[in-house]
Design a protein around this motif. Structure first.
Motif, PDB file in Angstrom:
ATOM      1  N   LEU A 182       0.826  -1.205   0.000  1.00  0.00           N
ATOM      2  CA  LEU A 182       0.000   0.000   0.000  1.00  0.00           C
ATOM      3  C   LEU A 182       0.864   1.261   0.000  1.00  0.00           C
ATOM      4  O   LEU A 182       0.559   2.231  -0.707  1.00  0.00           O
ATOM      5  N   ARG A 183       1.937   1.242   0.763  1.00  0.00           N
ATOM      6  CA  ARG A 183       2.800   2.424   0.823  1.00  0.00           C
ATOM      7  C   ARG A 183       3.523   2.656  -0.497  1.00  0.00           C
ATOM      8  O   ARG A 183       3.863   3.793  -0.832  1.00  0.00           O
ATOM      9  N   GLN A 184       3.765   1.606  -1.248  1.00  0.00           N
ATOM     10  CA  GLN A 184       4.323   1.790  -2.584  1.00  0.00           C
ATOM     11  C   GLN A 184       3.340   2.519  -3.494  1.00  0.00           C
ATOM     12  O   GLN A 184       3.736   3.129  -4.486  1.00  0.00           O
ATOM     13  N   LEU A 185       2.057   2.464  -3.137  1.00  0.00           N
ATOM     14  CA  LEU A 185       1.014   3.164  -3.890  1.00  0.00           C
ATOM     15  C   LEU A 185       0.622   4.485  -3.240  1.00  0.00           C
ATOM     16  O   LEU A 185      -0.329   5.133  -3.678  1.00  0.00           O
ATOM     17  N   GLY A 186       1.347   4.863  -2.186  1.00  0.00           N
ATOM     18  CA  GLY A 186       1.020   6.107  -1.490  1.00  0.00           C
ATOM     19  C   GLY A 186      -0.190   5.997  -0.596  1.00  0.00           C
ATOM     20  O   GLY A 186      -0.843   7.002  -0.302  1.00  0.00           O
ATOM     21  N   LEU A 187      -0.515   4.781  -0.119  1.00  0.00           N
ATOM     22  CA  LEU A 187      -1.683   4.544   0.724  1.00  0.00           C
ATOM     23  C   LEU A 187      -1.276   3.861   2.012  1.00  0.00           C
ATOM     24  O   LEU A 187      -0.114   3.523   2.218  1.00  0.00           O
ATOM     25  N   SER A 188      -2.238   3.652   2.894  1.00  0.00           N
ATOM     26  CA  SER A 188      -2.069   2.792   4.067  1.00  0.00           C
ATOM     27  C   SER A 188      -3.403   2.142   4.344  1.00  0.00           C
ATOM     28  O   SER A 188      -4.436   2.519   3.766  1.00  0.00           O
ATOM     29  N   SER A 189      -3.423   1.150   5.231  1.00  0.00           N
ATOM     30  CA  SER A 189      -4.672   0.436   5.500  1.00  0.00           C
ATOM     31  C   SER A 189      -5.689   1.322   6.194  1.00  0.00           C
ATOM     32  O   SER A 189      -6.870   0.973   6.267  1.00  0.00           O
ATOM     33  N   GLY A 190      -5.258   2.468   6.720  1.00  0.00           N
ATOM     34  CA  GLY A 190      -6.205   3.402   7.319  1.00  0.00           C
ATOM     35  C   GLY A 190      -7.041   4.145   6.303  1.00  0.00           C
ATOM     36  O   GLY A 190      -8.045   4.766   6.653  1.00  0.00           O
ATOM     37  N   ASP A 191      -6.644   4.090   5.044  1.00  0.00           N
ATOM     38  CA  ASP A 191      -7.401   4.732   3.976  1.00  0.00           C
ATOM     39  C   ASP A 191      -8.610   3.868   3.647  1.00  0.00           C
ATOM     40  O   ASP A 191      -8.469   2.708   3.281  1.00  0.00           O
ATOM     41  N   PRO A 192      -9.823   4.408   3.748  1.00  0.00           N
ATOM     42  CA  PRO A 192     -11.016   3.576   3.499  1.00  0.00           C
ATOM     43  C   PRO A 192     -11.095   3.045   2.075  1.00  0.00           C
ATOM     44  O   PRO A 192     -11.813   2.077   1.810  1.00  0.00           O
ATOM     45  N   LYS A 193     -10.348   3.639   1.160  1.00  0.00           N
ATOM     46  CA  LYS A 193     -10.374   3.186  -0.227  1.00  0.00           C
ATOM     47  C   LYS A 193      -9.213   2.261  -0.564  1.00  0.00           C
ATOM     48  O   LYS A 193      -9.034   1.886  -1.727  1.00  0.00           O
ATOM     49  N   ALA A 194      -8.426   1.888   0.440  1.00  0.00           N
ATOM     50  CA  ALA A 194      -7.217   1.106   0.168  1.00  0.00           C
ATOM     51  C   ALA A 194      -7.536  -0.228  -0.507  1.00  0.00           C
ATOM     52  O   ALA A 194      -6.930  -0.588  -1.519  1.00  0.00           O
ATOM     53  N   LEU A 195      -8.494  -0.961   0.039  1.00  0.00           N
ATOM     54  CA  LEU A 195      -8.779  -2.289  -0.480  1.00  0.00           C
ATOM     55  C   LEU A 195      -9.338  -2.252  -1.893  1.00  0.00           C
ATOM     56  O   LEU A 195      -9.108  -3.165  -2.686  1.00  0.00           O
ATOM     57  N   SER A 196     -10.060  -1.195  -2.210  1.00  0.00           N
ATOM     58  CA  SER A 196     -10.680  -1.105  -3.523  1.00  0.00           C
ATOM     59  C   SER A 196      -9.751  -0.535  -4.582  1.00  0.00           C
ATOM     60  O   SER A 196     -10.137  -0.426  -5.746  1.00  0.00           O
ATOM     61  N   ASN A 197      -8.520  -0.175  -4.204  1.00  0.00           N
ATOM     62  CA  ASN A 197      -7.596   0.374  -5.189  1.00  0.00           C
ATOM     63  C   ASN A 197      -7.289  -0.688  -6.245  1.00  0.00           C
ATOM     64  O   ASN A 197      -6.804  -1.774  -5.913  1.00  0.00           O
ATOM     65  N   PRO A 198      -7.545  -0.416  -7.506  1.00  0.00           N
ATOM     66  CA  PRO A 198      -7.386  -1.450  -8.529  1.00  0.00           C
ATOM     67  C   PRO A 198      -5.945  -1.891  -8.733  1.00  0.00           C
ATOM     68  O   PRO A 198      -5.700  -2.982  -9.267  1.00  0.00           O
ATOM     69  N   ALA A 199      -4.985  -1.057  -8.322  1.00  0.00           N
ATOM     70  CA  ALA A 199      -3.578  -1.410  -8.524  1.00  0.00           C
ATOM     71  C   ALA A 199      -3.024  -2.288  -7.417  1.00  0.00           C
ATOM     72  O   ALA A 199      -1.934  -2.858  -7.561  1.00  0.00           O
ATOM     73  N   LEU A 200      -3.760  -2.418  -6.302  1.00  0.00           N
ATOM     74  CA  LEU A 200      -3.203  -3.115  -5.142  1.00  0.00           C
ATOM     75  C   LEU A 200      -2.929  -4.598  -5.398  1.00  0.00           C
ATOM     76  O   LEU A 200      -1.847  -5.085  -5.041  1.00  0.00           O
ATOM     77  N   PRO A 201      -3.835  -5.372  -5.988  1.00  0.00           N
ATOM     78  CA  PRO A 201      -3.531  -6.801  -6.176  1.00  0.00           C
ATOM     79  C   PRO A 201      -2.246  -7.037  -6.965  1.00  0.00           C
ATOM     80  O   PRO A 201      -1.431  -7.886  -6.584  1.00  0.00           O
TER      81      PRO A 201
END
Length: 359
Positions: A182-201
């Protein structure tokens, strides 16, 4: 020979997404301090006052199993007990079995960031059930790779360098590995949209694909032996090695990392007729002050004290190690805790992890 991918899957199956005794058991009725081998500084443990007796187990799983068996009266603990556990493991305990610490003067000495782990991340106003005696971050450690060290501004994305394919030791916790992706994408698990980010998988799959092993505890041996070139480990595991091995360099990316916490928790005596001994508060206090605090820092354990108390002590340390022990305030603000998942959250993130392993 077992393939690297199969080995990773075996390791991952052991590490759930939430997270032989080394000393002789205490004599009957004596209070015990239960810990995991290597997770309490020897210098501090040696000062534990009587009648408290130390007892070290091989793993957090064994410690939790002992506590569970004692709750069922299959193997009752002798007297009261203090537990020394990391925050992820401590959150798996039955809160109803824990006894409030009742050490407000000690808790008041800590920085405000220690309040949430003292409540085991319950809502504000909840009774403190833990004493957070040490905290830190996850570091990226390199072995004999000055070329990668010069690119450290890439942060956690450095782990995706093609030269590190099959040369990286990642944490055994899937949740921490997901945080790194997630941090490689500029996110963290505290972001409510983290799981839905299409690039995460895809990002997570690429990261796991770089790994030689998922094992920050024993996997460091792979780094020291030269089989791995990089490892992501808790700061307390890295600091002692960095002090004595010139081949190693380490940094905490500017984007921060998850925080780890080490906690003391209290179990009441199981024999209601027994005496509940006072907590060894002076012993705990000694760990927060010199000269003992210097020895804790040398082993990588940083008390969560206010910055104005820690910085003068750290001035005696090599400049390269100071930001690894105590990150700048700006970086620390980008770090996050990892409270326990709800069952629904656990299922969603487990699905993401399983998909990453199957790619």
């Amino acid at each position: 020979m077992t393939s690297r991918r199969h080995a990773l899957q075996l390791m991952a199956s052991v590490a759930a997404l939430g997270a032989a005794a080394g000393c002789a058991p205490a004599r009957s009725g004596q209070p015990q301090l239960l810990s995991v081998k290597g997770d309490l500084p020897k210098a501090w443990l040696q000062e534990l006052p009587s009648p408290w007796q130390p007892r070290a187990l091989e793993s957090p799983e064994q410690l939790l199993s002992l506590v569970d068996r004692s709750a069922l009266q299959e193997q009752p603990l002798a007297g009261a007990a203090l537990l020394a556990l990391g925050d992820g493991w401590a959150q798996q305990l039955d809160r109803a079995r824990l006894q409030p610490l009742e050490a407000p003067a000690l808790l008041e000495q800590l920085a405000p960031m220690a309040q949430a782990p003292s409540r085991l991340f319950a809502a504000e106003g909840a009774v403190p059930l833990a004493f957070p005696w040490a905290f830190g971050t996850w570091l990226l450690v390199l072995r004999s790779r000055p070329d990668l060290w010069r690119q450290r501004e890439l942060g956690w994305s450095l782990l995706l360098d093609p030269s590190l394919r099959g040369k990286v030791v990642l944490p055994s916790s899937p949740r921490v590995v997901i945080e790194l992706a997630l941090r490689q994408l500029g996110l963290s698990s505290g972001d409510p949209k983290a799981l839905s980010n299409p690039a995460l998988p895809q990002q997570l799959s690429q990261l796991v694909g770089q790994a030689l092993a998922l094992d920050e505890r024993d996997g460091l041996n792979l780094l020291l032996a030269g089989e791995a070139d990089a490892a992501v480990v808790p700061s307390h595991r890295a600091i002692p090695l960095l002090k004595k091995d010139p081949r190693l360099s380490a940094f905490l990316p500017e984007s921060g990392s998850p925080l780890w916490w080490q906690l003391l928790l209290r179990l009441p005596p199981q024999d209601t007729a027994g005496v509940d001994p006072p907590l060894p508060l002076e012993w705990v206090r000694d760990g927060l002050s010199l000269p003992l605090m210097d020895r804790l820092l040398a082993a990588g354990w940083v008390p969560p004290l206010p910055r104005q108390r820690l910085e003068p002590v750290l001035q005696r340390w090599p400049e390269r190690l100071r930001p690894l022990l105590l990150p700048s305030e700006a970086v620390l603000q980008r770090c996050n805790n990892l409270p326990v998942f709800t069952p629904a959250e656990r299922s969603r993130w487990q699905t993401l992890w399983d998909q990453a392993l199957s790619r």
